[in-house]
Design an enzyme around this catalytic site. Structure first.
Site, short mmCIF file in Angstrom:
data_model
loop_
_atom_site.label_atom_id
_atom_site.label_comp_id
_atom_site.label_asym_id
_atom_site.label_seq_id
_atom_site.Cartn_x
_atom_site.Cartn_y
_atom_site.Cartn_z
N ASP A 1 -29.30 -5.90 -10.91
CA ASP A 1 -28.74 -4.64 -11.40
C ASP A 1 -29.79 -3.58 -11.68
OD1 ASP A 1 -26.22 -5.81 -11.28
OD2 ASP A 1 -26.36 -6.55 -13.34
N LYS B 1 -30.54 -1.25 -7.11
CA LYS B 1 -30.89 -1.44 -5.69
C LYS B 1 -29.94 -0.67 -4.77
CE LYS B 1 -30.46 -5.89 -6.24
NZ LYS B 1 -30.24 -5.89 -7.70
P1 GDP Z 1 -27.81 -3.03 -8.30
O1 GDP Z 1 -27.01 -4.27 -8.42
O2 GDP Z 1 -29.27 -3.29 -8.38
O3 GDP Z 1 -27.45 -2.21 -7.09
O4 GDP Z 1 -27.44 -2.13 -9.58
P2 GDP Z 1 -25.97 -1.85 -10.14
O5 GDP Z 1 -25.26 -0.94 -9.22
O6 GDP Z 1 -25.30 -3.15 -10.48
O7 GDP Z 1 -26.31 -1.18 -11.53
C1 GDP Z 1 -27.04 0.00 -11.61
C2 GDP Z 1 -26.19 1.06 -12.33
O8 GDP Z 1 -27.01 2.14 -12.70
C3 GDP Z 1 -25.10 1.66 -11.45
O9 GDP Z 1 -24.01 2.02 -12.26
C4 GDP Z 1 -25.78 2.91 -10.86
O10 GDP Z 1 -24.85 3.92 -10.50
C5 GDP Z 1 -26.60 3.35 -12.04
N1 GDP Z 1 -27.87 4.02 -11.70
C6 GDP Z 1 -28.76 3.72 -10.71
N2 GDP Z 1 -29.87 4.49 -10.82
C7 GDP Z 1 -29.67 5.29 -11.88
C8 GDP Z 1 -30.49 6.28 -12.54
O11 GDP Z 1 -31.62 6.56 -12.15
N3 GDP Z 1 -29.96 6.86 -13.65
C9 GDP Z 1 -28.73 6.56 -14.12
N4 GDP Z 1 -28.29 7.20 -15.21
N5 GDP Z 1 -27.93 5.65 -13.54
C10 GDP Z 1 -28.42 5.00 -12.44
P1 IMO Z 2 -26.94 -7.63 -8.09
O1 IMO Z 2 -27.20 -7.84 -6.62
C1 IMO Z 2 -27.19 -9.36 -12.10
C2 IMO Z 2 -26.44 -13.67 -12.44
C3 IMO Z 2 -25.18 -14.15 -13.14
C4 IMO Z 2 -25.68 -15.48 -13.70
C5 IMO Z 2 -26.59 -15.98 -12.60
C6 IMO Z 2 -25.94 -16.97 -11.64
O2 IMO Z 2 -25.80 -6.73 -8.40
O3 IMO Z 2 -28.21 -7.27 -8.80
P2 IMO Z 2 -24.17 -16.70 -9.66
O4 IMO Z 2 -22.75 -16.19 -9.68
O5 IMO Z 2 -25.07 -15.98 -8.74
O6 IMO Z 2 -24.24 -18.20 -9.46
O7 IMO Z 2 -24.69 -16.46 -11.18
O8 IMO Z 2 -27.02 -14.84 -11.88
N1 IMO Z 2 -26.22 -12.72 -11.32
C7 IMO Z 2 -26.51 -11.42 -11.38
N2 IMO Z 2 -26.97 -10.66 -12.39
N3 IMO Z 2 -27.00 -8.81 -10.89
C8 IMO Z 2 -26.56 -9.56 -9.86
O9 IMO Z 2 -26.47 -9.09 -8.59
C9 IMO Z 2 -26.25 -10.92 -10.08
N4 IMO Z 2 -25.77 -11.92 -9.30
C10 IMO Z 2 -25.77 -13.02 -10.07
O10 IMO Z 2 -24.79 -13.26 -14.15
O11 IMO Z 2 -26.47 -15.24 -14.83
MG MG Z 3 -25.45 -5.04 -9.54
#
Ligand code: GDP
Ligand code: IMO
Ligand code: MG
Length: 432
Positions: free
Chosen positions: A14, A17
């Site tokens: 999260d 990416k």
């Molecule tokens: P990922 O799994 O690595 O793609 O990340 P996620 O999408 O799960 O979580 C990142 C969250 O932060 C999402 O809600 C994005 O829209 C938000 N986000 C990403 N970059 C920024 C930033 O620079 N500033 C803010 N405020 N939000 C961001």
């Molecule tokens: P993105 O790509 C954050 C965490 C789960 C749990 C552990 C194992 O959005 O960054 P799983 O279902 O993979 O067997 O769970 O990994 N987890 C993540 N945490 N971002 C993710 O993906 C995750 N995918 C799995 O919360 O702790």
């Molecule tokens: Mg994510």
């Protein structure tokens, strides 16, 4: 000069990416996911619309990019069909832009039900998985009994394989979990979903290697993050795939020397969702404020994310494991309110300075962190696009992180949208 790059999460997932891949995809022709499954939730905001991508690479949001799902990804055919449908509903046409590996393993319903039962059986030691069946699917892959996308090509043989495997899974479920019984009613649904998958099946290794031979630019998109990697993460509180950059080679069939740059994405602070050690975890109001400002709730499960501070030793560990060429720092704007920003700079274990990351979680739980406090900038950075517009203290914060981790910063993200981005080092992407 390789025309490829890998995007990898530096922390526990999260990191942003999805946003970063979408921004970088301007400079690439093909975006390929290499591991994980629908446990990922990659958020992209484009033209004011929010998309949470789980199996499709984030590059698919741009109209003319080719999207590839590699052999290292585990695919739930129904989830993939739903995701394609959902994007097409929002007027993103996928059509022939999507290639799916003919060697990717399939998530079958018992993988999900066994995971839920196994998690319940762990009681307090739960991993806190996403319940998508990821772990059990990789178990069957390593156990050499999984079903793969190529098995969807022959309906009769797929039915027979499911029925055979179902008998074993029911015996296992009865012995271990008591209540889970599978009657195979889902096979028809899977075969219906396969109609959108089979025509897109491709030998992804052949496809990507010949694309690179032809001068096309390929971006590999990691899911999860280095600290959740099956080998290098905080085992057993990890996911079941090779999330680190090396996974890009295994998960697509492109040799390591072709991978090019390795771009590590990290938040300007840290979060973790699910159980397991988190050395810089913050408590109370500090954490609550970051969670609210950062919208730190899981994109897939909606679970509140645990929040804390940037962890220099963990980022250095990730820099080494991935041999990062560049860092991208996201969500700088979320720290705008702080007068002081703690940064974890040195681990101590049982009274001794530690310059590595311990292999066992008990030791990670016992780590004491030495923090330093950097002065906050207390000015809005949201949406800024030029480095020169950043407050001096924000620049110093970024310079501090880059220096401590030992990796130059390619990009800083100041908001969730594509253009809310500061480019600092364009050597991270191939020349157009
Ligand atoms: P990922 O799994 O690595 O793609 O990340 P996620 O999408 O799960 O979580 C990142 C969250 O932060 C999402 O809600 C994005 O829209 C938000 N986000 C990403 N970059 C920024 C930033 O620079 N500033 C803010 N405020 N939000 C961001
Ligand atoms: P993105 O790509 C954050 C965490 C789960 C749990 C552990 C194992 O959005 O960054 P799983 O279902 O993979 O067997 O769970 O990994 N987890 C993540 N945490 N971002 C993710 O993906 C995750 N995918 C799995 O919360 O702790
Ligand atoms: Mg994510």
């Amino acid at each position: 000069m390789s025309k490829a790059a890998v995007v990898v999460g530096v922390q526990w997932g999260d990191e942003g990416k999805g946003k970063v891949v979408d921004a970088l995809a301007e400079h690439f022709d093909i975006v390929a996911r290499y591991q994980g499954g629908a446990n990922a939730g990659h958020t992209v905001i484009a033209d004011g619309r929010k998309h949470v991508l789980q199996l499709l690479p984030a590059g698919v949001v741009r109209p003319d990019r080719i999207a590839v799902i590699g052999n290292g990804v585990v695919i739930d055919p129904e989830a993939l069909a739903r995701e394609i449908h959902c994007l097409e509903e929002s007027e993103i046409k996928i059509g022939s832009r999507l290639r799916i590996s003919d060697r990717a393993h399939l998530i079958l319903p018992w993988h999900r039900s066994h995971e839920i039962a196994a998690e319940a059986a762990r009681g307090d030691a739960q991993i806190g998985t996403t319940s998508k069946g990821i772990g059990p699917t990789y178990e069957d892959k390593a156990g050499r009994r999984g079903l793969r996308t190529c098995d969807l090509r022959d309906e009769a043989s797929f039915r027979a394989k499911c029925s055979e495997m179902g008998k074993e899974k029911n015996r296992l479920a009865a012995a271990l979990f008591d209540s889970v019984h599978d009657d195979g009613a889902w096979v028809d649904r899977y075969l219906a979903a396969a109609e959108g998958i089979v025509p897109r099946l491709t030998d992804v290794s052949a496809f990507l290697n010949s694309a690179l031979d032809g001068g096309h630019r390929v971006l590999f998109e990691g899911a999860q993050g280095t600290m959740l990697d099956i080998d290098h993460g905080t085992y057993p509180f990890v996911t079941s795939s090779s999330a680190a950059a090396g996974g890009a080679s295994i998960g697509t069939g492109v040799g390591p020397t072709r991978l090019g740059k390795v771009i590590g994405v990290s938040k300007a602070y840290a979060t973790r969702v699910g159980s397991g050690p988190f050395p810089t975890e913050a408590a109370g109001e500090d954490a609550d404020k970051i969670r609210e400002r950062g919208g730190e709730y899981g994109a897939v499960t909606g679970r509140p994310r645990r929040c804390g501070w940037f962890d220099v030793p963990a980022a250095r560990y990730a820099a080494r494991l991935n041999y990062l060429s560049h860092l991208v720092i996201t969500k700088l704007d979320i720290l705008d309110h702080l007068a002081e920003i703690p940064v974890g700079v040195q681990y101590e274990l049982d009274g001794n300075r530690l310059d590595s990351f311990p292999p066992d979680v008990d030791a990670v739980e016992r780590l004491k962190m030495r923090y330093i406090s950097l002065p906050g900038w207390q000015q809005p950075t949201f949406g800024l696009q030029n480095y020169d517009e950043l407050p001096q203290r924000a620049r110093e914060y970024l310079q501090f992180i880059s220096r401590e981790v030992g990796v130059p910063i390619a990009m800083v993200s100041t908001g969730p949208e594509r253009h809310q981005t500061i480019w600092m080092d364009t050597s991270s992407v191939p020349k157009d």
